[in-house]
Design a protein around this motif. Structure first.
Motif, PDB file in Angstrom:
ATOM      1  N   LYS A 129       0.521  13.778   4.208  1.00 17.12           N
ATOM      2  CA  LYS A 129       0.419  15.113   4.812  1.00 17.12           C
ATOM      3  C   LYS A 129      -1.033  15.570   4.876  1.00 17.12           C
ATOM      4  N   VAL A 130      -1.771  15.402   3.772  1.00 22.51           N
ATOM      5  CA  VAL A 130      -3.170  15.842   3.734  1.00 22.51           C
ATOM      6  C   VAL A 130      -4.016  15.005   4.685  1.00 22.51           C
ATOM      7  N   VAL A 131      -3.772  13.687   4.730  1.00 23.16           N
ATOM      8  CA  VAL A 131      -4.523  12.819   5.640  1.00 23.16           C
ATOM      9  C   VAL A 131      -4.254  13.227   7.085  1.00 23.16           C
ATOM     10  N   ASN A 132      -2.993  13.503   7.421  1.00 16.97           N
ATOM     11  CA  ASN A 132      -2.661  13.960   8.774  1.00 16.97           C
ATOM     12  C   ASN A 132      -3.410  15.236   9.124  1.00 16.97           C
ATOM     13  N   GLU A 133      -3.432  16.193   8.203  1.00 18.06           N
ATOM     14  CA  GLU A 133      -4.108  17.463   8.464  1.00 18.06           C
ATOM     15  C   GLU A 133      -5.608  17.266   8.629  1.00 18.06           C
ATOM     16  N   SER A 134      -6.206  16.407   7.797  1.00 19.47           N
ATOM     17  CA  SER A 134      -7.652  16.160   7.893  1.00 19.47           C
ATOM     18  C   SER A 134      -8.015  15.548   9.232  1.00 19.47           C
ATOM     19  N   VAL A 135      -7.195  14.603   9.689  1.00 21.91           N
ATOM     20  CA  VAL A 135      -7.480  13.949  10.978  1.00 21.91           C
ATOM     21  C   VAL A 135      -7.305  14.928  12.121  1.00 21.91           C
ATOM     22  N   SER A 136      -6.249  15.732  12.085  1.00 23.74           N
ATOM     23  CA  SER A 136      -6.017  16.680  13.177  1.00 23.74           C
ATOM     24  C   SER A 136      -7.123  17.711  13.278  1.00 23.74           C
ATOM     25  N   ARG A 137      -7.794  18.017  12.145  1.00 22.98           N
ATOM     26  CA  ARG A 137      -8.947  18.939  12.166  1.00 22.98           C
ATOM     27  C   ARG A 137     -10.244  18.235  12.522  1.00 22.98           C
TER      28      ARG A 137
ATOM     29  N   VAL B 112      -5.751  13.672  -3.593  1.00 26.70           N
ATOM     30  CA  VAL B 112      -4.466  13.187  -3.070  1.00 26.70           C
ATOM     31  C   VAL B 112      -4.147  11.787  -3.586  1.00 26.70           C
ATOM     32  N   ARG B 113      -4.880  11.353  -4.627  1.00 22.29           N
ATOM     33  CA  ARG B 113      -4.622  10.090  -5.325  1.00 22.29           C
ATOM     34  C   ARG B 113      -4.845   8.857  -4.441  1.00 22.29           C
ATOM     35  N   ILE B 114      -5.898   8.888  -3.630  1.00 25.43           N
ATOM     36  CA  ILE B 114      -6.332   7.675  -2.938  1.00 25.43           C
ATOM     37  C   ILE B 114      -7.412   7.053  -3.806  1.00 25.43           C
ATOM     38  N   TRP B 115      -7.070   5.970  -4.514  1.00 27.96           N
ATOM     39  CA  TRP B 115      -8.007   5.377  -5.472  1.00 27.96           C
ATOM     40  C   TRP B 115      -8.775   4.208  -4.864  1.00 27.96           C
TER      41      TRP B 115
ATOM     42  N   HIS C  68       4.216   5.664   5.328  1.00 22.93           N
ATOM     43  CA  HIS C  68       3.923   5.778   3.902  1.00 22.93           C
ATOM     44  C   HIS C  68       5.189   5.605   3.081  1.00 22.93           C
ATOM     45  N   ILE C  69       4.989   5.340   1.786  1.00 17.67           N
ATOM     46  CA  ILE C  69       6.126   5.250   0.876  1.00 17.67           C
ATOM     47  C   ILE C  69       6.524   6.667   0.478  1.00 17.67           C
ATOM     48  N   PRO C  70       7.774   6.886  -0.003  1.00 24.03           N
ATOM     49  CA  PRO C  70       8.234   8.248  -0.309  1.00 24.03           C
ATOM     50  C   PRO C  70       7.347   9.003  -1.294  1.00 24.03           C
ATOM     51  N   SER C  71       6.796   8.302  -2.289  1.00 22.92           N
ATOM     52  CA  SER C  71       5.988   8.997  -3.301  1.00 22.92           C
ATOM     53  C   SER C  71       4.621   9.406  -2.785  1.00 22.92           C
ATOM     54  N   ALA C  72       4.249   8.944  -1.596  1.00 21.45           N
ATOM     55  CA  ALA C  72       2.931   9.276  -1.027  1.00 21.45           C
ATOM     56  C   ALA C  72       3.051  10.329   0.067  1.00 21.45           C
ATOM     57  N   LYS C  73       4.095  11.156  -0.003  1.00 26.11           N
ATOM     58  CA  LYS C  73       4.325  12.146   1.051  1.00 26.11           C
ATOM     59  C   LYS C  73       3.177  13.148   1.131  1.00 26.11           C
TER      60      LYS C  73
ATOM     61  N   ALA D 199       0.826  -1.205   0.000  1.00 28.12           N
ATOM     62  CA  ALA D 199       0.000   0.000   0.000  1.00 28.12           C
ATOM     63  C   ALA D 199       0.860   1.255   0.000  1.00 28.12           C
ATOM     64  N   ASP D 200       0.245   2.357  -0.415  1.00 26.89           N
ATOM     65  CA  ASP D 200       0.949   3.644  -0.383  1.00 26.89           C
ATOM     66  C   ASP D 200       1.088   4.175   1.036  1.00 26.89           C
ATOM     67  N   CYS D 201       0.043   3.957   1.836  1.00 25.85           N
ATOM     68  CA  CYS D 201       0.039   4.528   3.187  1.00 25.85           C
ATOM     69  C   CYS D 201      -0.868   3.687   4.082  1.00 25.85           C
ATOM     70  N   VAL D 202      -0.459   3.480   5.319  1.00 22.99           N
ATOM     71  CA  VAL D 202      -1.287   2.800   6.313  1.00 22.99           C
ATOM     72  C   VAL D 202      -1.296   3.662   7.568  1.00 22.99           C
ATOM     73  N   ALA D 203      -2.481   3.850   8.137  1.00 23.48           N
ATOM     74  CA  ALA D 203      -2.607   4.735   9.293  1.00 23.48           C
ATOM     75  C   ALA D 203      -3.513   4.122  10.344  1.00 23.48           C
ATOM     76  N   VAL D 204      -3.229   4.412  11.599  1.00 19.30           N
ATOM     77  CA  VAL D 204      -4.160   4.126  12.680  1.00 19.30           C
ATOM     78  C   VAL D 204      -4.655   5.480  13.185  1.00 19.30           C
ATOM     79  N   ILE D 205      -5.971   5.645  13.150  1.00 23.63           N
ATOM     80  CA  ILE D 205      -6.626   6.889  13.592  1.00 23.63           C
ATOM     81  C   ILE D 205      -7.382   6.563  14.876  1.00 23.63           C
TER      82      ILE D 205
END
Length: 1021
Positions: free
Chosen positions: A510-518, A556-559, A501-506, A481-487
């Motif tokens: 970043k956007v997912v982190n900001e969305s969760v923090s808000r 953010v290219r989450i397909w 996350h992998i380097p190309s999914a930086k 996967a490009d990114c795995v997160a625990v929220i």
């Protein structure tokens, strides 16, 4: 001018402020003029916006009276038009667009279009009107630079003007280029720009001189067309538009989803037309794209229905599976089939079955709409009972089985789940006749084994704390996967995230982190099915129902994504989300396994945090406990502390408040004081130091700043409905013990002064002339509800006295009752309360409103008052109330009075229609003999017997038998002082159901009592 403008912006702290800022940007970008009118000052300003500041400003004072003079260069009809539109804007918050003409210096007419918005203040009255003016001869400022069509704002303005001029016999068109993001991603932005440019040109050619075209943003266009007289003309326009769009050629096939609506001379605004065409356009997308849909043709359908509702996969309208469950299983690559054994029906088959079935979609619908034959499920149950969780099935060997009829002679691995999906059984099937799928299964098994070994290693690895990142790394590798997160839950919401996350999914991360923090993930949480899972193989499947979420994910290219909730028992701690899984994407089992481990960690982490909080923080105020300060010792001030300010507060007579009104009342006042102090001393260390003492330590604060905070907090505390004394100390040689002694001495001196002041006020001001204070309205009657705990219905109240003093606010009886009795004038207050209650009850009776009995207290001094019965009789004759609406509460301290006297008074009160209640039953004069001596029909259990009920077994035993004896004597039992649910439960268990106390309500005014308690429970009767 600038101060006035700033004030205007402060007033407009509302959504309409967005219009003001929008027009500033438009005016700045296009060098157009902006108009501001301030209603209160009757002043207008016209200026240009340059670099976000006004330039070439012109001021027009007394504007409304002098509009004709100020607009002398305009024709008369333009002046009248402007006046009319301004007057409309002043009536209510609105926006309008209109055209004016100015006569230039060379004598030529200069046409101008004006867009105007009225902005309300906090009271919703128009306080300001703003607008922008466009030179119609210069279109450049209004056009989109790429397509040559109007920009969004200009298109809306021009449509509004055209609708006003020409009416609504029109066609409104919305067009969205299909898969435009794929065009940009695969062919590049140059090709994408060319596609947009050609789309705008085609629309302009199709519309011609009969309307206008606008680009609303991104790949969305709109057009308004006039002159289409009938449906044939509309059809001809559609054919012409479709033909022209086919001429757009590039390396992919061009397609567009189009929605249209006709005005049909209806009273519609631009917003109405936009909404209808937009709904039709997204209907086109849901129907497969590359088509035209009309709003009138689809309005009878549910145009916001989920994407899979048209598929034959849902066959039973009574299906208990949620849309989210259906959605999740529909997207899985394995074959999924759900059956209801009770009705012997198949209630769900997923897309994989539909796409691989030997039947057509319509045949599947007809086939599974009928009950299945006996033995269909038994075949799989037998193998499950034999210990085979997974069984191999061959359609060739069981040709009559439903699975074989659906999927032919395929060889399948079938897993039969327990009845755990809302009462349905789920069959999960993998096709072994397909070599590629078989290889995939084998690869998955190998991956599982490797994953399990790595998982065990991660669990045993304590070098990274809870090991979240180890778990996430394993999941990312397993699913490629490009990114795995625990929220998971932070302090108040799902606002905490750990991810890898992998380097190309930086950017994605970043956007997912900001969305969760808000906390902006509410719509994503709605995707979880009842089993706590999400599987989306292609985000286009959620575009119709979750348009905003789809756009954010696409940006953010989450397909695709897989996710499970983190549960432990009934608690949900968060979720694990896998973004863009490229391997093993159909399986969520391993995510759930990781989730169990993380859920346990979060559970114990939360429990530990709660324990530490309870250990260090006071539960009532939320402030630190004194013990935490003591644990710091001398280290608190010995490092880097040059100055120290100490502030302390003490609530006057808090123990008396607790004793008289219960701990809930005392705690409420304590919390009120703590909130004020915390709000002023933000960032400093605050402790609940003693029972009624709060102390603040301000490290490294200069004297001026400290004294400023002290002044603010003292003023704020003076406004509270509680008396507080304060003390403070500042020094450049910190010494905690010495400073604490100083502040305590200071607040003790202030406390003594306030008590003397308050007592003096009560004696000299109130009780020098009690009658005068009553006439002035200084005394007020409050009501505390009595509630039937079985039903929650208010069945009565106790009337309680309060005194209002200009300096101290509302003062409770604790401050003046003793003084009243010492001066032997408490009867004046008791009779005043009786009169007020009778008056209020009479008004309720006259207005045919629900009336409940209200009890009035008679003190011992009142009962000894010689003219008591005469005055009570006069009050009752004045109001002529039905019997039982007023009760008299007599304290059991009358036990030491003359028995014959009290009995005569009691009988006289009963003859007047009163019911008698023994108040404070259970205190020092308490004995059951009093219930025999005097004709009481109610006994009220004193709060002292209730307050320790849940913690003191002896209190429970005594009260249980006391209540039982009271009720056996035929006397109604009421309990006062209940402050929590456990006390109420025990009183109910003992047989006392009528309860009064802070658990239900504090004493309130008559208006609050009737509206919130009497009327609200009226409908329950």
């Amino acid at each position: 001018m600038e101060d006035k403008r700033n004030r205007g912006r402060r007033i407009t702290d509302r959504i309409t402020e967005a219009y003001y800022e929008l027009m500033k940007i438009v005016a700045e970008n296009n060098h157009e003029r902006m108009f501001e009118y301030y209603v209160e000052d009757d002043e207008a300003y016209i200026f240009k916006i340059v670099n976000s500041s006004p330039a070439q400003e012109t001021v027009y004072p007394v504007f409304k009276q002098n509009i004709d003079t100020y607009m002398s260069e305009c024709p008369a009809d333009s002046i009248e038009c402007f006046k009319k539109q301004l007057d409309k804007c002043l009536l209510r918050p609105m926006r309008t667009a209109f055209q004016l003409s100015f006569i230039s210096e060379d004598g030529k007419s200069k046409p101008v279009e004006m867009y105007m918005v009225s902005i309300p203040d906090l009271d919703k009255k128009v306080c300001m009107v703003v607008g922008v003016m466009f030179d119609i001869r210069d279109e450049n400022g209004l056009l989109d630079s790429l397509t040559g069509t109007y920009n969004h704002l200009a298109f809306e303005n021009k449509c509004t003007s055209l609708i006003r001029q020409k009416g609504t016999k029109l066609l409104f068109v919305m067009l969205d280029v299909d898969d435009f993001k794929i065009v940009n991603d695969t062919l590049g932005h140059n090709v994408g720009d060319r596609v947009l440019s050609q789309t705008g040109q085609v629309l302009k050619e199709a519309v011609g001189a009969n309307g206008i075209v606008g680009r609303l943003g991104g790949d969305e266009f709109a057009a308004i067309v006039f002159g289409l007289e009938d449906s044939d003309a509309v059809d001809e326009f559609c054919v012409k538009l479709s033909g022209r769009l086919k001429n757009i050629i590039f390396d992919m096939e061009y397609s567009a989803s189009i929605g249209m609506t006709t005005g049909d001379d209806r009273e519609l605004t631009f917003k109405d037309l936009y909404y209808e065409a937009d709904q039709a356009m997204y209907y086109s997308k849901r129907q497969g794209k590359n088509r035209i849909s009309f709003f009138n043709s689809i309005r009878k359908n549910d145009i916001t229905v989920p994407h899979n509702s048209c598929a034959p996969s849902i066959t039973d309208v009574s299906c208990r599976m949620s849309d989210r469950e259906i959605f999740s299983y529909d997207e899985m690559p394995d074959y999924i089939l759900a059956v209801d054994e009770e009705s012997r029906r198949i209630v769900f088959v997923n897309k994989a079955i539909i796409n691989s079935s030997v039947m057509t979609a319509s045949q599947i619908d007809e086939f599974i709409s009928k009950p299945f034959e006996d033995g269909f499920i038994d075949l799989f149950l037998r193998k499950k009972e034999q210990g085979n969780r997974v069984s191999v099935f061959s359609g060739k060997d069981h040709p009559d089985n439903i699975v074989a009829k659906l999927l032919g002679e395929k060889k399948l691995i079938i897993k039969l789940n327990h009845k755990d999906y809302n009462g349905y059984r789920l069959l999960k099937m993998i096709d072994l006749s397909d070599e590629s799928k078989l290889n995939a299964v084998m690869r998955r098994i190998i991956s599982y084994r490797a994953f399990m070994q790595n998982f065990i290693d991660a669990v045993n690895d304590t070098t990274e704390g809870l090991g979240y990142r180890n778990y996430l790394r394993l999941l990312r590798e397993f699913y490629n996967a490009d990114c795995v997160a625990v929220i998971y839950n932070g302090e108040s919401a799902w606002d905490t995230i750990e991810e890898i996350h992998i380097p190309s999914a930086k950017i994605m991360a970043k956007v997912v982190n900001e969305s969760v923090s808000r906390g902006a993930i509410t719509d994503f949480l709605a995707l979880f099915n009842d089993a706590g899972r999400v599987f989306i193989s292609d985000i286009q499947s959620i575009e119709g129902e979750y348009r905003d979420l789809f756009k954010r994910m696409a940006d953010v290219r989450i397909w695709s994504t897989s996710a499970v909730l983190l549960n432990k028992g009934e608690q949900c701690f968060g979720a694990i989300v896998v973004m863009n899984p490229r391997a093993n994407s159909g399986s969520l089992d391993l995510i759930e396994m990781i989730g169990i481990s993380i859920s346990n960690s979060l559970f114990y982490e939360k429990a530990r945090a709660e324990y530490e909080y309870r250990l260090n923080f006071d539960q009532v105020t939320g402030l630190r406990k004194r013990e935490t300060f003591n644990n710091l010792g001398e280290s608190y001030v010995e490092y880097d502390c040059s100055f120290m300010g100490v502030f302390a507060s003490d609530i006057i007579r808090l123990s008396d408040i607790n004793e008289k009104f219960g701990y809930m009342a005392g705690n409420a006042r304590l919390k009120m004081v703590a909130d004020v102090i915390r709000g002023v001393f933000t960032g400093y260390d605050i402790y609940r130091y003693e029972q009624d003492e709060i102390v603040v330590f301000c490290k490294d604060i200069d004297k001026k700043s400290f004294m400023g905070l002290v002044r603010i907090v003292r003023e704020s505390l003076d406004d509270l409905d509680v008396s507080v004394s304060t003390g403070f100390s500042w020094t450049d040689k910190p010494d905690i013990a010495r400073q604490l002694s100083e502040v305590r001495l200071m607040y003790d001196i202030e406390k003594d002064a306030k008590l003397k002041s308050l007592d003096s006020i009560m004696r000299n001001k109130v009780f020098k002339d009690v009658v005068s204070e009553i006439e002035k309205g200084s005394f007020m009657v409050y009501y505390q509800p009595k509630v039937d705990s079985r039903t929650g219905i208010t069945v009565g109240a106790e009337a309680l006295i309060r005194f209002f003093d200009e300096a101290h606010g509302v003062v409770g009886p604790i401050h003046f009752i003793e003084i009243l009795e010492e001066n032997r004038c408490s009867h004046l207050i008791d009779l005043f309360v009786l009169d007020e209650v009778c008056k209020a009850q009479k008004l309720r009776c006259i207005s045919d409103r629900r009336v409940v009995p209200v009890s009035v207290n008679f003190s011992k001094n009142t009962l000894e008052y010689a003219d008591l019965l005469d005055q009570v009789k006069e009050i009752m004759n004045r109001y002529d109330l039905p019997e039982g609406l007023v009760q008299i509460e007599i304290t059991e301290s009358v036990g030491d009075m003359d028995i014959v006297l009290i009995n005569n008074i009691a009988q006289s009160l009963i003859s007047m229609g009163f019911r008698l209640s023994m108040d404070d039953f259970g205190t020092k004069y308490s004995n059951l003999e009093m219930l025999f001596k005097f004709p009481f029909s109610i006994a009220k259990i004193d709060r002292s017997l209730v307050k320790n009920l849940e913690s003191n077994e002896k209190s429970r035993i005594m009260l249980k038998h006391l209540i039982s004896m009271i009720m056996e004597l035929g006397i109604e039992c009421v309990a006062e002082g209940a402050e929590n649910e456990e006390q109420v439960r025990l009183l109910q268990q003992f047989g006392c159901n009528i309860i009064q106390g802070y658990f239900y309500s504090k004493p309130v005014t008559f208006d609050v009592f009737t509206s919130e308690f009497v009327e609200k429970t009226r409908n329950q009767l």
